[in-house]
Design a protein around this motif. Structure first.
Motif, PDB file in Angstrom:
ATOM      1  N   VAL A  89       0.858  -1.191   0.000  1.00 36.48           N
ATOM      2  CA  VAL A  89       0.000   0.000   0.000  1.00 36.48           C
ATOM      3  C   VAL A  89       0.888   1.232   0.000  1.00 36.48           C
ATOM      4  O   VAL A  89       1.834   1.347   0.793  1.00 36.48           O
ATOM      5  N   HIS A  90       0.575   2.147  -0.908  1.00 35.81           N
ATOM      6  CA  HIS A  90       1.271   3.435  -0.973  1.00 35.81           C
ATOM      7  C   HIS A  90       0.323   4.520  -0.473  1.00 35.81           C
ATOM      8  O   HIS A  90      -0.854   4.538  -0.835  1.00 35.81           O
ATOM      9  N   TRP A  91       0.836   5.401   0.374  1.00 37.54           N
ATOM     10  CA  TRP A  91       0.039   6.472   0.992  1.00 37.54           C
ATOM     11  C   TRP A  91       0.335   7.725   0.176  1.00 37.54           C
ATOM     12  O   TRP A  91       1.270   8.463   0.464  1.00 37.54           O
ATOM     13  N   HIS A  92      -0.469   7.921  -0.830  1.00 39.33           N
ATOM     14  CA  HIS A  92      -0.139   8.870  -1.890  1.00 39.33           C
ATOM     15  C   HIS A  92      -0.211  10.320  -1.391  1.00 39.33           C
ATOM     16  O   HIS A  92      -1.254  10.779  -0.945  1.00 39.33           O
ATOM     17  N   GLY A  93       0.916  11.014  -1.501  1.00 37.13           N
ATOM     18  CA  GLY A  93       0.968  12.434  -1.151  1.00 37.13           C
ATOM     19  C   GLY A  93       1.438  12.690   0.265  1.00 37.13           C
ATOM     20  O   GLY A  93       1.685  13.837   0.631  1.00 37.13           O
ATOM     21  N   PHE A 129      -5.624  13.176   0.974  1.00 38.27           N
ATOM     22  CA  PHE A 129      -4.668  12.239   0.384  1.00 38.27           C
ATOM     23  C   PHE A 129      -5.413  10.960   0.034  1.00 38.27           C
ATOM     24  O   PHE A 129      -6.619  10.879   0.221  1.00 38.27           O
ATOM     25  N   TRP A 130      -4.691   9.989  -0.496  1.00 40.23           N
ATOM     26  CA  TRP A 130      -5.361   8.706  -0.748  1.00 40.23           C
ATOM     27  C   TRP A 130      -4.362   7.581  -0.663  1.00 40.23           C
ATOM     28  O   TRP A 130      -3.148   7.835  -0.578  1.00 40.23           O
ATOM     29  N   TYR A 131      -4.859   6.385  -0.612  1.00 44.95           N
ATOM     30  CA  TYR A 131      -3.976   5.227  -0.539  1.00 44.95           C
ATOM     31  C   TYR A 131      -4.386   4.231  -1.605  1.00 44.95           C
ATOM     32  O   TYR A 131      -5.550   4.170  -2.005  1.00 44.95           O
ATOM     33  N   HIS A 132      -3.402   3.481  -2.076  1.00 42.78           N
ATOM     34  CA  HIS A 132      -3.704   2.521  -3.143  1.00 42.78           C
ATOM     35  C   HIS A 132      -2.601   1.485  -3.233  1.00 42.78           C
ATOM     36  O   HIS A 132      -1.502   1.678  -2.702  1.00 42.78           O
ATOM     37  N   SER A 133      -2.913   0.409  -3.907  1.00 47.43           N
ATOM     38  CA  SER A 133      -1.912  -0.637  -4.143  1.00 47.43           C
ATOM     39  C   SER A 133      -0.782  -0.087  -5.015  1.00 47.43           C
ATOM     40  O   SER A 133      -0.988   0.781  -5.854  1.00 47.43           O
ATOM     41  N   HIS A 134       0.425  -0.623  -4.788  1.00 42.60           N
ATOM     42  CA  HIS A 134       1.545  -0.252  -5.655  1.00 42.60           C
ATOM     43  C   HIS A 134       2.176  -1.481  -6.296  1.00 42.60           C
ATOM     44  O   HIS A 134       3.346  -1.460  -6.698  1.00 42.60           O
ATOM     45  N   VAL A 135       1.421  -2.569  -6.380  1.00 41.61           N
ATOM     46  CA  VAL A 135       1.887  -3.774  -7.078  1.00 41.61           C
ATOM     47  C   VAL A 135       0.863  -4.082  -8.163  1.00 41.61           C
ATOM     48  O   VAL A 135      -0.343  -4.014  -7.906  1.00 41.61           O
ATOM     49  N   VAL A 403       2.342  13.180 -13.721  1.00 38.98           N
ATOM     50  CA  VAL A 403       3.671  12.789 -13.222  1.00 38.98           C
ATOM     51  C   VAL A 403       3.715  12.988 -11.708  1.00 38.98           C
ATOM     52  O   VAL A 403       3.445  14.078 -11.208  1.00 38.98           O
ATOM     53  N   HIS A 404       4.055  11.932 -11.016  1.00 30.35           N
ATOM     54  CA  HIS A 404       3.971  11.911  -9.547  1.00 30.35           C
ATOM     55  C   HIS A 404       5.337  11.691  -8.920  1.00 30.35           C
ATOM     56  O   HIS A 404       6.076  10.822  -9.332  1.00 30.35           O
ATOM     57  N   MET A 405       5.620  12.487  -7.889  1.00 36.06           N
ATOM     58  CA  MET A 405       6.821  12.259  -7.107  1.00 36.06           C
ATOM     59  C   MET A 405       6.449  11.785  -5.713  1.00 36.06           C
ATOM     60  O   MET A 405       5.578  12.366  -5.065  1.00 36.06           O
ATOM     61  N   HIS A 406       7.095  10.730  -5.277  1.00 37.38           N
ATOM     62  CA  HIS A 406       6.859  10.219  -3.929  1.00 37.38           C
ATOM     63  C   HIS A 406       7.633  11.043  -2.892  1.00 37.38           C
ATOM     64  O   HIS A 406       8.712  11.562  -3.177  1.00 37.38           O
ATOM     65  N   GLY A 407       7.058  11.116  -1.704  1.00 41.74           N
ATOM     66  CA  GLY A 407       7.796  11.638  -0.549  1.00 41.74           C
ATOM     67  C   GLY A 407       7.971  13.146  -0.480  1.00 41.74           C
ATOM     68  O   GLY A 407       8.523  13.655   0.486  1.00 41.74           O
ATOM     69  N   PHE A 451       9.517   8.258  -8.985  1.00 38.97           N
ATOM     70  CA  PHE A 451       9.083   9.416  -9.757  1.00 38.97           C
ATOM     71  C   PHE A 451       8.539   8.812 -11.039  1.00 38.97           C
ATOM     72  O   PHE A 451       9.293   8.218 -11.807  1.00 38.97           O
ATOM     73  N   HIS A 452       7.219   8.897 -11.227  1.00 40.22           N
ATOM     74  CA  HIS A 452       6.650   8.126 -12.337  1.00 40.22           C
ATOM     75  C   HIS A 452       5.356   8.725 -12.847  1.00 40.22           C
ATOM     76  O   HIS A 452       4.736   9.555 -12.173  1.00 40.22           O
ATOM     77  N   CYS A 453       4.976   8.283 -14.018  1.00 40.97           N
ATOM     78  CA  CYS A 453       3.642   8.610 -14.513  1.00 40.97           C
ATOM     79  C   CYS A 453       2.653   7.776 -13.724  1.00 40.97           C
ATOM     80  O   CYS A 453       2.868   6.594 -13.488  1.00 40.97           O
ATOM     81  N   HIS A 454       1.538   8.395 -13.325  1.00 40.25           N
ATOM     82  CA  HIS A 454       0.587   7.668 -12.477  1.00 40.25           C
ATOM     83  C   HIS A 454      -0.399   6.816 -13.255  1.00 40.25           C
ATOM     84  O   HIS A 454      -1.251   6.152 -12.665  1.00 40.25           O
ATOM     85  N   ILE A 455      -0.328   6.824 -14.573  1.00 37.40           N
ATOM     86  CA  ILE A 455      -1.165   5.897 -15.334  1.00 37.40           C
ATOM     87  C   ILE A 455      -0.469   4.537 -15.232  1.00 37.40           C
ATOM     88  O   ILE A 455       0.641   4.368 -15.750  1.00 37.40           O
TER      89      ILE A 455
HETATM   90 CU1  C2O Z   1      -0.098   7.143  -6.169  1.00 40.80          CU
HETATM   91 CU2  C2O Z   1       3.667   5.687  -7.044  1.00 40.80          CU
HETATM   92  O1  C2O Z   1       1.793   6.405  -6.627  1.00 40.80           O
END
Ligand code: C2O
Ligand code: CU
Length: 470
Positions: A89-93, A129-135, A403-407, A451-455
């Protein structure tokens, strides 16, 4: 074939029917870990006489339970995997510590079927914020593994109702079953998977009931894989107060249209000042085929108050560190590939391969000429802790990319050379085809950050990289 789905039309229409509750606040509190168990379950996604849809959900719900937390207070979530694929689970944002970021093979080993993992973090920012699978995200997010995570302000702006709308789209067959067509090469090489059924909070929306002169805080989250929303609120003037969880100077969106690419969030103040006993459409204008997303239905009774609420709330900012632009290191990040992208080739696993060879390997995209492999942990750049970086982002493709950056959050400075109005803090920036953007951040969170495209279909086929902050 998928797009010819006969259910499409029917599903995309809304009609006058039983109301559903769009707001579903639940409070998590205390120091005990809260359980999130990933399971399959049938839910009435389409409703109205259609069969139930089997989804994958946190606690079997879609969206997963709303997690409410407080800034600076520990959150503990025990995730148990009861599906037959690995997950995380990734805690997005959320700008939390790297080890809790939920990226398989980078920040933690994936959670095997039958296993559990406890996430612990202290949210530094208040916001949406939101959370979602990252696999296997195309399928796992696509089947419903996401939910909203709200960090409440110490002193939230006064509103009559605080409402979360998680937008998503689904690719369903006539029996309302999810079509197992994830990571289709056509979606991956174009704009990602676009479904045929749009939901709010996991249901096809009917009427959303409001009272005259009610003030809503409407938190929009786009959990779709590829769908971009362009929302117009007939008869209303929504005001943006936060983007990607961070307060922004209150403003009406350009042309009155709220644009939300995948993973993006917008908090709106919606003053319901139209006529009692009337109905107003919320229309999604994306893709040149407007449709009614939901109807704002005013009750016939007395207004909630005699006059509309005046003025706009002052949002308390989270106090992110302001980039020092005079002392910034400039970095180029160029996105290439996809259909009509004109990419000659790119480096994949250390070898330069022409674009046809890449497509044959199921790879469609590159960042700075490198096809990102999820298994590779080689950072594109190493950022020095506490230093300011100015990223020159350039989308050289024919497709939009969120385009999303983590952390971290970054300040959105310019788009195509023009100063961005309000210069919001974002964790995800939607880059249109051939667009450029300059964003700046202080690298203040150590670790290996994706650092990735979120699609997800783009991510799985190369549009991903790592920024190492050390
Ligand atoms: Cu919401 Cu790596 O993502
Ligand atoms: Cu993309």
């Amino acid at each position: 074939m998928k797009l010819e789905n006969p259910a499409r039309r029917r599903f995309l229409k809304t009609s006058v029917a039983a109301p559903i509750l769009l707001c579903n606040p639940r409070v998590s509190s205390g120091t005990e870990a809260r359980n999130l168990t990933i399971r399959k379950r049938e839910v009435p996604l389409v409703g109205r006489g259609y069969p139930a849809t089997e989804i994958w959900g946190y606690n079997g719900e879609v969206p997963g339970p709303l997690i409410r937390a407080r800034r600076g207070e520990l959150v503990r979530l025990r995730v148990t995997n009861q599906i037959d694929q690995q997950t995380t689970v990734h805690w997005h944002g959320l700008r939390i510590q790297n080890s809790m970021d939920g990226v398989p093979g980078l920040t933690q080993p994936p959670i095997d079927p039958g296993d559990s993992f406890e996430y612990q973090f202290t949210p530094p920012d208040a916001g949406t914020f939101w959370y979602h699978s990252h696999v296997n995200s195309s399928e796992q997010i696509g089947r419903g593994l996401y939910g909203a995570l709200i960090v409440d302000e110490a002193d939230p702006p006064p509103v009559d109702r605080d409402v979360v709308w998680i937008l998503d789209d689904w690719l369903l067959d006539r029996e309302a079953r999810i079509i197992n067509g994830f990571d289709h090469p056509r979606d991956a090489s174009h704009g990602g998977q676009i479904g045929n059924t749009v939901t709010i909070n996991g249901r096809i929306p009917r009427d959303f009931f409001i009272r005259r002169n009610e003030r809503l805080r409407l938190r929009l989250v786009n959990a779709a894989n590829g769908r971009i929303f362009r929302l117009k609120f007939e008869g209303h003037s929504p005001v943006v107060i936060a983007m990607d969880g961070q307060p922004v100077r209150a403003h009406e969106p350009q042309g009155g249209i709220v644009v939300l690419g995948p993973a993006m969030r917008t908090d709106l103040i919606l003053d319901c000042t139209a006529e009692s006993d009337q109905r107003y459409l919320v229309i999604d204008e994306a893709y040149g085929k407007p449709y009614e997303l939901v109807t704002l239905a005013y009750g016939a009774g007395d207004p909630l108050r005699t006059e509309p609420v005046e003025g706009l709330p002052e949002m308390v900012v989270n106090g992110l560190r302001e980039p020092d632009l005079d002392d910034a290191v400039h970095l180029d990040v160029t996105f290439g590939g996809g259909v009509h992208g004109g990419l000659a080739g790119a480096s994949y696993q250390g070898q330069w391969i022409d674009v046809r060879g890449l497509f044959r390997l199921g790879k469609m995209w590159a960042i700075n000429g490198i096809v990102g492999a999820s298994e590779s942990r080689v950072p594109l750049y190493t950022l020095k802790l506490h230093k300011t970086y100015l990223l020159h982002l350039s989308n050289e493709t024919a497709w939009p990319h969120p385009v999303h950056m983590h952390g971290h959050h970054f300040r959105m400075l310019n788009r195509n050379g023009e100063p961005e109005p309000y210069q919001p803090w974002l964790d995800t920036v939607l880059l249109g085809p051939r667009e450029k953007a300059d964003v700046a951040l202080v690298a203040d969170n150590p670790g290996s950050w994706m650092f990735h495209c979120h699609i997800p279909e783009h991510m799985a086929t190369g549009m991903t990289t790592i920024l190492l902050v050390t």
